[in-house]
Every structure is written in structure tokens, then in C-alpha cells.
Design a protein around this motif. Sequence first.
Motif, short mmCIF file in Angstrom:
data_model
loop_
_atom_site.label_atom_id
_atom_site.label_comp_id
_atom_site.label_asym_id
_atom_site.label_seq_id
_atom_site.Cartn_x
_atom_site.Cartn_y
_atom_site.Cartn_z
N ASP A 129 0.84 -1.21 0.00
CA ASP A 129 0.00 0.00 0.00
C ASP A 129 0.86 1.25 0.00
O ASP A 129 0.61 2.21 -0.75
N SER A 130 1.87 1.25 0.85
CA SER A 130 2.76 2.42 0.92
C SER A 130 4.07 2.02 1.56
O SER A 130 4.13 1.11 2.39
N LEU A 131 5.11 2.70 1.17
CA LEU A 131 6.45 2.44 1.69
C LEU A 131 6.96 3.70 2.39
O LEU A 131 6.94 4.79 1.81
N HIS A 132 7.39 3.54 3.64
CA HIS A 132 7.89 4.67 4.41
C HIS A 132 9.42 4.68 4.31
O HIS A 132 10.09 3.78 4.81
N VAL A 133 9.93 5.69 3.66
CA VAL A 133 11.36 5.80 3.39
C VAL A 133 11.91 7.00 4.16
O VAL A 133 11.50 8.14 3.94
N TRP A 134 12.86 6.72 5.06
CA TRP A 134 13.48 7.78 5.84
C TRP A 134 14.89 8.04 5.31
O TRP A 134 15.69 7.12 5.17
N SER A 135 15.17 9.29 5.03
CA SER A 135 16.48 9.69 4.51
C SER A 135 17.23 10.49 5.57
O SER A 135 16.65 11.37 6.23
N TYR A 136 18.50 10.16 5.72
CA TYR A 136 19.38 10.88 6.64
C TYR A 136 20.39 11.64 5.81
O TYR A 136 21.20 11.05 5.09
N GLN A 137 20.32 12.96 5.88
CA GLN A 137 21.26 13.80 5.13
C GLN A 137 21.77 14.91 6.03
O GLN A 137 21.00 15.73 6.53
N ASN A 138 23.09 14.87 6.24
CA ASN A 138 23.75 15.91 7.04
C ASN A 138 23.07 16.11 8.39
O ASN A 138 22.70 17.23 8.77
N SER A 139 22.86 14.98 9.10
CA SER A 139 22.33 14.96 10.47
C SER A 139 20.84 15.26 10.57
O SER A 139 20.32 15.44 11.68
N THR A 140 20.13 15.29 9.44
CA THR A 140 18.70 15.56 9.46
C THR A 140 17.93 14.40 8.84
O THR A 140 18.29 13.91 7.77
N THR A 142 14.37 12.93 7.25
CA THR A 142 13.12 13.32 6.61
C THR A 142 12.42 12.06 6.11
O THR A 142 13.06 11.09 5.70
N GLU A 143 11.09 12.08 6.11
CA GLU A 143 10.31 10.92 5.69
C GLU A 143 9.60 11.18 4.37
O GLU A 143 9.10 12.29 4.11
N GLU A 144 9.58 10.15 3.53
CA GLU A 144 8.78 10.16 2.32
C GLU A 144 7.88 8.93 2.33
O GLU A 144 8.32 7.84 2.69
N ILE A 145 6.63 9.10 1.93
CA ILE A 145 5.71 7.98 1.82
C ILE A 145 5.48 7.73 0.33
O ILE A 145 4.95 8.59 -0.38
N VAL A 146 5.90 6.56 -0.13
CA VAL A 146 5.85 6.23 -1.55
C VAL A 146 4.67 5.29 -1.81
O VAL A 146 4.55 4.25 -1.15
N LYS A 147 3.80 5.66 -2.75
CA LYS A 147 2.64 4.85 -3.11
C LYS A 147 2.60 4.64 -4.62
O LYS A 147 2.81 5.59 -5.37
N PRO A 148 2.28 3.41 -5.07
CA PRO A 148 2.16 2.19 -4.28
C PRO A 148 3.54 1.75 -3.80
O PRO A 148 4.56 2.17 -4.33
N GLY A 149 3.57 0.88 -2.82
CA GLY A 149 4.83 0.40 -2.29
C GLY A 149 5.20 -0.95 -2.87
O GLY A 149 4.54 -1.48 -3.77
N ILE A 150 6.29 -1.51 -2.36
CA ILE A 150 6.71 -2.86 -2.70
C ILE A 150 7.16 -3.53 -1.41
O ILE A 150 7.39 -2.85 -0.40
N PHE A 151 7.27 -4.87 -1.42
CA PHE A 151 7.86 -5.55 -0.27
C PHE A 151 9.37 -5.49 -0.44
O PHE A 151 9.93 -6.18 -1.29
N PRO A 152 10.09 -4.67 0.34
CA PRO A 152 11.51 -4.41 0.07
C PRO A 152 12.42 -5.51 0.57
O PRO A 152 12.20 -6.12 1.61
N GLN A 153 13.47 -5.78 -0.21
CA GLN A 153 14.51 -6.73 0.18
C GLN A 153 15.90 -6.08 0.21
O GLN A 153 16.75 -6.51 0.97
N ALA A 154 16.13 -5.08 -0.61
CA ALA A 154 17.45 -4.43 -0.67
C ALA A 154 17.31 -3.07 -1.32
O ALA A 154 16.29 -2.75 -1.94
N SER A 155 18.35 -2.26 -1.17
CA SER A 155 18.35 -0.93 -1.78
C SER A 155 19.77 -0.53 -2.12
O SER A 155 20.74 -1.11 -1.62
N ALA A 156 19.90 0.46 -2.97
CA ALA A 156 21.21 0.99 -3.36
C ALA A 156 21.09 2.50 -3.50
O ALA A 156 20.21 3.00 -4.21
N MET A 157 21.97 3.22 -2.80
CA MET A 157 22.01 4.68 -2.86
C MET A 157 23.13 5.07 -3.81
O MET A 157 24.32 5.00 -3.47
N VAL A 158 22.77 5.46 -5.01
CA VAL A 158 23.75 5.80 -6.03
C VAL A 158 24.40 7.14 -5.73
O VAL A 158 25.60 7.34 -5.94
N SER A 159 23.60 8.07 -5.23
CA SER A 159 24.05 9.40 -4.84
C SER A 159 23.03 9.92 -3.83
O SER A 159 22.00 9.28 -3.61
#
Length: 377
Positions: A129-140, A142-159
Amino acid sequence: MFRSQNNIRCLALALFALLFLLDIQLNAQIVQNKNNAQSQWVYAGNLENDYFSRRRLILLSATEGWLGGRRKAADPTSHNTKSPLYRLKGNNWYFEDSFPVTTDRTYEFSAYDKNNLVVIVHTGEAYYDSLHVWSYQNSTWTEEIVKPGIFPQASAMVSPDEIWIVGNHGRMLHKKNGIWTYRPLSLDTTAMKEANLMDIKMLNSDFGWVVGRRGTIASYDGKKWSFVSLPEELISTPFLSVDITNDGAVWLATDNGLILRYFQENWTQFTDKNSGTLCSISMQSPTSGWAVGSYGRILKYDGQEWSRAHSPMSDQLTSIQVLNDSTGWIAGSTTLFKLKDVRSHPYRIEMTDEKTEVDKLKGNTAIMKDLDGDLYN
């Protein structure tokens, strides 16, 4: 007579030990050992809360890294609201107290550097239904809610501005320039249900690999994902972990105990099937790498073959990251291990008598072997 022989033996050993320590040349020469580095895994102690199991780690340097996991079902410290997210600072791991979310699962995450991290959070809602993604940038945070979501297994931060999240049923999410896009693999309905994507490795925005169960493996060229053809015997292989060496070779660890290399459109199999799960692989170069898995298995690659390394435990090891011979960590289901560089003495005695030689070195002690028996008789 027997005592006399023992006395002669002791005197001879003492003489050679003295020559070794004083660097005196008397029918012998002190020469420098080469390639005398040895690496071994040592127990690194418990973390602050033993009721979190460690599942995945990212090592950014010898003193910086992140570690995620999940709260165990039978947690007697239910009053503890800390989430299972740790940070390596120096030689020790600490709870990341700044993390503003209470969750029982943080092992789907990735980092670009020590100041940029993304954590996919389990909130109790259905992932699809939705994926809650929290990003940490320079000690801060922030949350993003992504719809539709997926059942996550892994991720890669390219930049700091580009992220891939992959998961079950061949589904992917891609964020670039502030926009999330749903990017499922091009599979028919039946194949998609079985193509759970378990790992992703991106070297840059235009090059990466994703792997999963049922023989799912695809490469990315900056525009599209393309499937790789598999030999018949590998068609249903359950890929769990992927890494890429600087020569472009793709290394894979599988749920049925295989270590495979895909290089210049050729497949090489290094280990036998059905020898236990291999959960994670970490390559330092085309000739050096490590892998871990079930029953405490640790495997080491020396450029020719993968062999069993000593393991401090028999429980499942879930994640490994190694940077060099002296910098590496393993996360087990309940504990951590650290790579230690153990070096033999940098010098050895090289005898001019062809019939007497140094067999090996242990610490500062030369162990000598008398080939013709004239030393001991």
C-alpha cells in the motif's frame, strides 16, 4: 647418553634462537618474509541490546559504517523504544539515537557516505500500500511515503539524490531528481510471482546489477534492465547476494551454496551446490574476496579457489563487508565479528646448510626441521 642428546638438542635450538634475535650471520642469513599477512575473524562483543538480531551492515571505512536488523519476537525489554539501527564510530557500534522512528525492522537500507543514508521502515502497514522511506542527510532525518509500495529486500544509494529499492515479485522503485518511479522488471505474471529480488549493486547511475530467486539476474545500462541468459543448470538458482570487482566481473552467492562468477559472458562455478546457504559476498579485488552463510560458514577467495576459513561460531552469518586485509565486519544473527590482521614475524632464518631449514615461523620463534638428522643424533 639420552640426556646428552637432549642437552645437545637444547643447546642447538638456543644457539639458533640467539642468532635469530641478534641478527648475527653465522652460516645463516636473516631474510625478509614476503606475503606474511594473515587475516582471522575475532569476536567483537555484544551490542547495547541483545534482543535485536543483526541482519545487514554497510562499511564505509575502517571507522564508519551502519548496521541494521530486527527486534526479536520474544523481546522482554518491550519498554525499550529504540529501533535496531547502529552506527560504527571508531572501533565501536552505537545505537543511532537520532533516528526518530520506532520500528522493529531496519535491515533494508543503504548509504552513500557517512552523511547520507536511506532506511526503509516497517510501520505495520502493508508494504504494497505504501512504503515509508526515511532519509538521513547531514544529520537531518526526513520521511517520504511512496505509493504504491513494494515488499523491500534491498536498496542501493547511487548518490544523495538517486536511490533504488528492490523487492518481491520483480518490483522496483527508483528515485531520481526528487521523483519516485515504479519500475518492475519485464516478466510475465507467473515468473514475476517467483522473482523476488534479493540484492542490488549500483556502481553509478548507468551501471548496476540486480539478482533474485528463480535465477533472476539483470544488468542496467542507464535506461533499461536487461536479463542475462543462464546455463540450463543455473536456470532456477536462488541468487541472494551480488558484488562487482573492478574488472567488471559479477560475483554471486546463492541460497543453495554456490559461488558463481559471470565475466565476459562466461559463467564459472566455484563451490558445490546444496552445501548450505550463502547469504552475503564481499569482493575486494578480482583475486580476493569473502562470503558467509549458514552454520557459521566463512569462505575466503585467494584468486584461484574458495576455501573454508576458521569461524568463531556455528550460527547463521547474514552479512559481510570487507575493505582490505585488516578492515572488515561480519554480522551474525546475534553477534558481530571483526577482521584482524595477524602477521607472522617479518624475518626468517635462511640456513646455508642445505640439510637444515626453517619450516615455519610462529610469532618470534623459528621452528627448524633437521632433514638429515645430524642435528639431533
